[in-house]
Design a protein around this motif. Structure first.
Motif, mmCIF file in Angstrom:
data_model
loop_
_atom_site.group_PDB
_atom_site.id
_atom_site.type_symbol
_atom_site.label_atom_id
_atom_site.label_comp_id
_atom_site.label_asym_id
_atom_site.label_seq_id
_atom_site.Cartn_x
_atom_site.Cartn_y
_atom_site.Cartn_z
ATOM 1 N N VAL A 266 0.836 -1.201 0.000
ATOM 2 C CA VAL A 266 0.000 0.000 0.000
ATOM 3 C C VAL A 266 0.873 1.255 0.000
ATOM 4 C CG1 VAL A 266 -1.655 1.358 1.348
ATOM 5 C CG2 VAL A 266 -2.018 -1.094 0.997
ATOM 6 N N LYS A 267 1.977 1.247 0.755
ATOM 7 C CA LYS A 267 2.893 2.387 0.736
ATOM 8 C C LYS A 267 3.440 2.614 -0.671
ATOM 9 C CE LYS A 267 4.559 2.075 5.532
ATOM 10 N NZ LYS A 267 5.740 1.747 6.381
ATOM 11 N N ASP A 270 0.646 4.044 -2.863
ATOM 12 C CA ASP A 270 0.403 5.451 -2.553
ATOM 13 C C ASP A 270 1.487 6.346 -3.145
ATOM 14 O OD1 ASP A 270 -1.908 4.866 -1.173
ATOM 15 O OD2 ASP A 270 -0.967 4.895 0.808
ATOM 16 N N ARG A 271 2.696 5.826 -3.227
ATOM 17 C CA ARG A 271 3.811 6.611 -3.764
ATOM 18 C C ARG A 271 3.799 6.637 -5.301
ATOM 19 N NH1 ARG A 271 9.172 7.740 -1.622
ATOM 20 N NH2 ARG A 271 10.158 9.093 -3.177
ATOM 21 N N LYS A 273 1.243 5.417 -7.470
ATOM 22 C CA LYS A 273 -0.082 5.632 -8.059
ATOM 23 C C LYS A 273 -0.264 4.931 -9.422
ATOM 24 C CE LYS A 273 -0.904 10.003 -5.653
ATOM 25 N NZ LYS A 273 0.150 9.736 -4.641
ATOM 26 N N HIS A 302 -8.874 2.265 -2.406
ATOM 27 C CA HIS A 302 -7.838 2.879 -3.232
ATOM 28 C C HIS A 302 -8.310 2.983 -4.686
ATOM 29 C CE1 HIS A 302 -5.192 2.403 0.191
ATOM 30 N NE2 HIS A 302 -4.224 3.022 -0.471
ATOM 31 N N SER A 304 -6.498 2.627 -7.454
ATOM 32 C CA SER A 304 -5.899 1.652 -8.370
ATOM 33 C C SER A 304 -6.704 0.361 -8.385
ATOM 34 C CB SER A 304 -4.459 1.345 -7.946
ATOM 35 O OG SER A 304 -3.659 2.504 -7.918
#
Length: 318
Positions: A266-267, A270-271, A273, A302, A304
């Motif tokens: 997930v990190k 988020d970075r 995308k 999210h 994505s």
């Protein structure tokens, strides 16, 4: 969400159990890869589209416009599919872990090794290049790997290995376009001392182009979303398909976590995308600790798309 059914503490060789400047490297400059023709067995469909078949673990067939790449081949089956040092147990770091058989929980999906143009190696740990693959893959199969893994593979008799350092590129011509592959650093641990033991690895950023079609793909290898790795990937621009290695390997062992879990993925999402996420390196072998439903849960909400496919299934990115 799309769900388809279909001073090192120890010596790396002992642990594995094994006896930046940017440059464009054209396939024309690679004696064997230069003549790796687009496969005549490719689909008769006229539409050019990126297709991925997941074979379990980190093993995929990535196909585009007559060219097929095999990734991190692990072909072992049964209760002793892979025999390797066990990173999921506590052990004396000075001595290293014990060897432990790792089961494959299902069958190895059927596929045709004869259609493969080249094999991409993120790193040569036994769950990424196992004894069964070593026995089945021809010694002159074109391979792309790190310099350290080239030495390991050459010691096993493989003779056609091209080193692709971080930041450098290789271009494969296809029937009507090309595939550009750039090596990206993969950091197997967030602990610098453990990283020395595990050794360097590659991720790969891939661009697929033919006519008006263009897709980008980032296959992470065994890495974590650390700043320098993420910054190098962000420099490539938009990512259509992110293929992360999950599984949370090592989280119960002396080395600590050595593959991403849901929180890490997930990190990364988020970075970076990406438009779509296709997680691999989970569920197949007993080695993998974290169930994939945890990533499904963590990705809820999210933007994505999370593409989950069964082993042996194909997914098309149009």
């Amino acid at each position: 969400m799309l769900i388809l059914e279909i001073g090192e503490m120890m010596n790396r060789r002992k642990f594995l159990g094994l006896s930046g400047t940017t440059a464009l490297v054209s396939a024309v400059g690679l004696p064997v890869l230069a003549h790796a023709k687009a496969q005549s067995k490719a689909s008769d469909e006229t539409e050019v589209v990126l297709q991925i078949q997941w074979l379990g673990g980190a093993t995929m067939l990535i196909s585009f416009d007559g060219v097929t790449f095999l990734t991190d081949p692990a072909f072992g089956v049964g209760e002793q599919a892979i025999v390797m040092p066990n990173p999921n147990e506590m052990f004396d770091l000075a001595k290293g872990p014990n060897l432990k058989p790792q089961p494959r929980f299902g069958v190895l999906p059927a596929f045709d090794l004869g259609t493969v143009t080249a094999t991409l190696i993120s790193h040569s740990h036994p769950d990424h290049f196992d004894a069964a693959a070593e026995a089945q893959i021809a010694s002159d199969m074109p391979m792309i790997a790190t310099n350290r893994d080239k030495q390991e593979l050459a010691s096993k008799g493989f003779s056609n290995i091209s080193v692709l350092p971080w930041g450098e590129q290789m271009v494969f011509p296809t029937k009507s376009g090309q595939i550009t592959i750039t090596a990206v650093e993969a950091k197997h641990s967030e602990n610098p001392e453990i990283l020395k033991v595990l050794g360097p690895g590659n991720g790969y950023f891939m661009e697929f182009e033919a006519g008006d079609y263009r897709k980008t793909l980032y296959w992470t290898g065994d890495t974590f979303p650390v700043n320098d790795v993420m910054a190098s990937v962000q420099a490539f621009g938009e990512i259509d398909v992110l293929i992360p290695h999950a599984g949370g390997v090592g989280s119960t062992g002396a080395l600590g976590k050595i593959s991403m879990d849901a929180e890490d993925v997930v990190k990364m999402v988020d970075r970076l995308k990406p438009k779509s996420i296709l997680p691999i390196h989970h569920s197949t072998f007993g080695l993998f600790l974290e169930p994939i439903w945890k990533l499904v849960q963590a990705m809820d909400g999210h933007a994505s798309d999370l593409d989950l496919i069964a082993e042996g299934s194909h997914i098309l990115y149009k």
